[in-house]
Design a protein around this motif. Structure first.
Motif, PDB file in Angstrom:
ATOM      1  N   GLU A  99     -12.445  21.954   9.730  1.00  0.00           N
ATOM      2  CA  GLU A  99     -12.412  20.491   9.810  1.00  0.00           C
ATOM      3  C   GLU A  99     -11.275  19.860   9.010  1.00  0.00           C
ATOM      4  O   GLU A  99     -11.291  18.667   8.748  1.00  0.00           O
ATOM      5  N   LEU A 155     -15.327   6.460  11.735  1.00  0.00           N
ATOM      6  CA  LEU A 155     -14.379   6.417  12.849  1.00  0.00           C
ATOM      7  C   LEU A 155     -15.098   6.538  14.188  1.00  0.00           C
ATOM      8  O   LEU A 155     -14.722   5.890  15.169  1.00  0.00           O
ATOM      9  N   TYR A 166     -11.321  19.062  15.936  1.00  0.00           N
ATOM     10  CA  TYR A 166     -11.153  19.554  14.570  1.00  0.00           C
ATOM     11  C   TYR A 166     -10.965  21.068  14.561  1.00  0.00           C
ATOM     12  O   TYR A 166     -11.564  21.778  15.369  1.00  0.00           O
ATOM     13  N   ASN A 172      -4.670   3.800  -3.520  1.00  0.00           N
ATOM     14  CA  ASN A 172      -4.573   3.134  -2.219  1.00  0.00           C
ATOM     15  C   ASN A 172      -5.082   4.032  -1.107  1.00  0.00           C
ATOM     16  O   ASN A 172      -5.766   3.587  -0.190  1.00  0.00           O
ATOM     17  N   HIS A 188      -0.662   5.140  -5.695  1.00  0.00           N
ATOM     18  CA  HIS A 188      -0.683   5.546  -4.299  1.00  0.00           C
ATOM     19  C   HIS A 188      -1.954   6.323  -3.958  1.00  0.00           C
ATOM     20  O   HIS A 188      -2.541   6.152  -2.891  1.00  0.00           O
ATOM     21  N   ALA A 245     -14.885   3.798  17.087  1.00  0.00           N
ATOM     22  CA  ALA A 245     -14.443   4.178  18.434  1.00  0.00           C
ATOM     23  C   ALA A 245     -15.447   3.706  19.479  1.00  0.00           C
ATOM     24  O   ALA A 245     -15.073   3.156  20.515  1.00  0.00           O
ATOM     25  N   LEU A 274      -9.709   8.287  19.074  1.00  0.00           N
ATOM     26  CA  LEU A 274     -10.721   8.599  18.059  1.00  0.00           C
ATOM     27  C   LEU A 274     -11.940   9.282  18.667  1.00  0.00           C
ATOM     28  O   LEU A 274     -12.569  10.125  18.026  1.00  0.00           O
ATOM     29  N   SER A 275     -12.267   8.929  19.931  1.00  0.00           N
ATOM     30  CA  SER A 275     -13.484   9.523  20.495  1.00  0.00           C
ATOM     31  C   SER A 275     -13.233  10.930  21.033  1.00  0.00           C
ATOM     32  O   SER A 275     -14.183  11.611  21.418  1.00  0.00           O
ATOM     33  N   LEU A 332     -15.322  -0.160  19.755  1.00  0.00           N
ATOM     34  CA  LEU A 332     -14.095  -0.648  20.389  1.00  0.00           C
ATOM     35  C   LEU A 332     -14.084  -0.373  21.882  1.00  0.00           C
ATOM     36  O   LEU A 332     -13.526  -1.144  22.664  1.00  0.00           O
ATOM     37  N   CYS A 352      -6.161  -4.839  -1.300  1.00  0.00           N
ATOM     38  CA  CYS A 352      -4.785  -4.347  -1.476  1.00  0.00           C
ATOM     39  C   CYS A 352      -3.774  -5.486  -1.217  1.00  0.00           C
ATOM     40  O   CYS A 352      -2.794  -5.300  -0.502  1.00  0.00           O
ATOM     41  N   ARG A 358      -7.098   3.732   2.807  1.00  0.00           N
ATOM     42  CA  ARG A 358      -6.568   4.464   3.940  1.00  0.00           C
ATOM     43  C   ARG A 358      -7.361   5.720   4.229  1.00  0.00           C
ATOM     44  O   ARG A 358      -6.811   6.695   4.740  1.00  0.00           O
ATOM     45  N   THR A 359      -8.647   5.719   3.887  1.00  0.00           N
ATOM     46  CA  THR A 359      -9.494   6.859   4.191  1.00  0.00           C
ATOM     47  C   THR A 359     -10.779   6.355   4.833  1.00  0.00           C
ATOM     48  O   THR A 359     -11.415   5.447   4.325  1.00  0.00           O
ATOM     49  N   LYS A 360     -11.121   6.945   5.981  1.00  0.00           N
ATOM     50  CA  LYS A 360     -12.380   6.601   6.634  1.00  0.00           C
ATOM     51  C   LYS A 360     -13.131   7.877   6.943  1.00  0.00           C
ATOM     52  O   LYS A 360     -12.526   8.882   7.306  1.00  0.00           O
ATOM     53  N   GLY A 392      -4.178  10.253   9.964  1.00  0.00           N
ATOM     54  CA  GLY A 392      -3.951  10.451   8.524  1.00  0.00           C
ATOM     55  C   GLY A 392      -5.038   9.862   7.653  1.00  0.00           C
ATOM     56  O   GLY A 392      -5.096  10.138   6.459  1.00  0.00           O
ATOM     57  N   GLN A 393      -5.907   9.036   8.239  1.00  0.00           N
ATOM     58  CA  GLN A 393      -6.918   8.362   7.424  1.00  0.00           C
ATOM     59  C   GLN A 393      -8.296   9.031   7.475  1.00  0.00           C
ATOM     60  O   GLN A 393      -9.235   8.533   6.865  1.00  0.00           O
ATOM     61  N   ILE A 394      -8.408  10.179   8.183  1.00  0.00           N
ATOM     62  CA  ILE A 394      -9.728  10.797   8.330  1.00  0.00           C
ATOM     63  C   ILE A 394     -10.101  11.561   7.060  1.00  0.00           C
ATOM     64  O   ILE A 394      -9.367  12.444   6.620  1.00  0.00           O
ATOM     65  N   GLU A 395     -11.247  11.222   6.519  1.00  0.00           N
ATOM     66  CA  GLU A 395     -11.726  11.852   5.291  1.00  0.00           C
ATOM     67  C   GLU A 395     -11.819  13.367   5.459  1.00  0.00           C
ATOM     68  O   GLU A 395     -12.357  13.843   6.456  1.00  0.00           O
ATOM     69  N   ALA A 398       0.822  -1.214   0.000  1.00  0.00           N
ATOM     70  CA  ALA A 398       0.000   0.000   0.000  1.00  0.00           C
ATOM     71  C   ALA A 398       0.859   1.268   0.000  1.00  0.00           C
ATOM     72  O   ALA A 398       0.399   2.317  -0.432  1.00  0.00           O
ATOM     73  N   TYR A 399       2.096   1.197   0.493  1.00  0.00           N
ATOM     74  CA  TYR A 399       2.916   2.407   0.591  1.00  0.00           C
ATOM     75  C   TYR A 399       3.440   2.824  -0.781  1.00  0.00           C
ATOM     76  O   TYR A 399       3.573   2.031  -1.710  1.00  0.00           O
ATOM     77  N   ALA A 412      -9.331   3.656  20.308  1.00  0.00           N
ATOM     78  CA  ALA A 412     -10.716   4.041  20.616  1.00  0.00           C
ATOM     79  C   ALA A 412     -10.747   5.350  21.394  1.00  0.00           C
ATOM     80  O   ALA A 412     -11.541   6.253  21.095  1.00  0.00           O
TER      81      ALA A 412
END
Lengths: 320, 320
Positions: free
Chosen positions: A215, B199, A211, B187, B184, B203, A206-207, B206, B159, B192-194, A245-248, A161-162, A203
């Protein structure tokens, strides 16, 4: 620095016997998998080869290392290092071999060529890719070599994936899978398993995300109180900066981890709009445009305010 | 069923013109990427080709579809379907073409061969692998074909992490990366996007995990109240059952989602110790040994108790 081609390195290895293979400090999948595969490859040629024990093995890497670990009295005729950029990265017990490495094989741009002879290829996603090429010169790739090589290659490119993944990375993976190895078990162990403490950390982070900047900036915190509450180890807390890094919609993920009371280590992961290294430089840190860090001594709210102000200074359209 | 080889399918396509390509209901990366790549491949041969508009596109798949979408009055001479196992999986607007598909290309074991001629390869991780082989017969693979093909292949094999990945999957990926595509970005978008809501769901789930059977069984719940609080959409809540499957030491992850008040849909993801389909069968459900589901009408605590008892019945050493 004396640089060898893959063919030349293969010829050297063919002339070696009683070989000791070195892995790096805080060993990862690439150094362990590459070393174990090289050891198996040399043994397939009828040679004696061992890996110098490494005190930093984890539950996930140890099984690949164990079958190749050297016994205490082993006296090597040649020494080979894999995935080690500089002698500073040798574990304590490998230091005595620092000035007698016959062949150093690596893929880091920072490789210092400390071997008598060297083979470096910075375009390789993993040292395992180079070891594969060498072993393919020496004979058929068996499943015993392919399994640790898959660990080496897959872990260093984040399971393909990288950004460092190349056509050659996939071509090597294709050849390894041809041997019928259980790559799925490797993927599950390395990429799809998290400890309960790790999940509890995630967890909690994330909670509590904050932002800012319409945002686009997210702040995730790992205070000492959280580490204590979860009883998280260093392994549980590794690479937590990837989480934000994965937050839309977020193109600037700020992770702040409390190292000691009121001492915060910041890690920024950013998109093209935000130059992470410029923002961190304002607070005495540095790094790359998309990933940088710095340390701030201040209480939580104050440390966070300074970081956001630094980001605001380097991003023209930042809105606090 | 008339079955073609890759070479024969390529020959048929060479003889086609004014081609309409069909994608399946609830389109995923594989059907969209495969169809778009095939369209680009046909256009590279100087032919007219379009994709029948699909109402189910998402923000992530639409960009790959759009350049190939057919205009309202397009009258095809031939119709080709990709990644569609049965005519039931045709979107509403594709139904009129159900009995005039000239060539159906698919990789599902459940493929029903509804085309006049058909090409199926169940060993392929993605339909995109087969489309790649066909396009490689027809001429050079351009970046315009390689980008949607990468989407097709990478999304259907997680992936390159899922069990369905093969040496050929990697060999195709190697060829696609050779064209210099920005894999990339793909990917990042797909793996790698949520969303923030996703999220928030993760959270909450979990932080409320319940463990049973000496910590080997984990129960994660998605009550309607959580969906409402987070304002989660169906997309945000997709595939939440994978979350529990990654917990270290857990070999039976139970996800229970409230569909309507006091109606719970259970999804089990299990290791070899726990036969998921046997446990779910006791409650009127079914599936596979490692992934199964059932629905239970009862309040939360009661529904959970019934599921745990069903698991206990099929696992000899279960400890409540």
């Amino acid at each position: 620095m004396t640089s060898l081609t893959v063919k030349e390195a293969a010829e050297r290895l063919r002339s070696f016997d009683n070989v000791l293979i070195l892995t790096h400090l805080r060993p990862d999948g690439d150094t362990v998998g590459s070393a174990a595969a090289l050891c198996e490859g040399l043994r397939a040629l009828g040679k004696t080869a061992y890996l110098l024990p490494n005190p930093g093995l984890t539950d996930t890497t140890a099984p690949y290392f164990r079958p190749c670990a050297a016994w205490a009295g082993f006296e090597p005729r040649q020494v080979v290092s894999v995935d080690i950029a500089t002698v500073d990265l040798l574990p304590e017990n490998a230091r005595p071999y620092a000035d007698r490495v016959d062949l150093a094989i690596d893929h880091h741009p920072s490789f210092e060529g400390f071997g008598r002879e060297n083979l470096v290829r910075p375009s390789a996603a993993a040292a395992g890719e180079i070891i594969y090429d060498i072993l393919a010169e020496l004979g058929p790739i068996t499943a015993e070599m392919a399994l640790p090589l898959y660990v080496a290659v897959a872990t260093d490119c984040g399971c393909f994936a990288y950004n460092n993944t190349t056509a050659h990375t996939h071509a090597v993976a294709a050849a390894l899978l041809q041997t019928g190895i259980d790559f799925h078990a490797v993927n599950k162990t390395f990429f799809r398993t998290k400890s309960r403490k790790r999940l509890a950390l995630e967890a909690a982070m994330l909670s509590e995300i904050e932002y800012h900047d319409r945002e686009r900036v997210a702040v995730l915190a790992v205070p000492l109180s959280l580490i204590a509450r979860v009883q998280a180890t260093e392994t549980d807390a590794e690479d937590l900066s990837a989480l934000g890094g994965q937050i839309e919609g977020v193109d600037c993920a700020v992770t702040m981890r409390e190292l000691r009371p009121d001492v915060w280590k910041f890690s920024l992961r950013t998109g093209p709009r935000v130059n992470a290294t410029k923002a961190c430089a304002l607070l005495g840190g540095g790094g790359h445009a998309a990933a940088a860090g710095c340390t701030v001594e201040a209480p939580f709210a104050e440390a966070k305010r300074r970081m956001l102000e630094a980001i605001a200074q380097v991003v023209p359209d930042f809105t606090l």
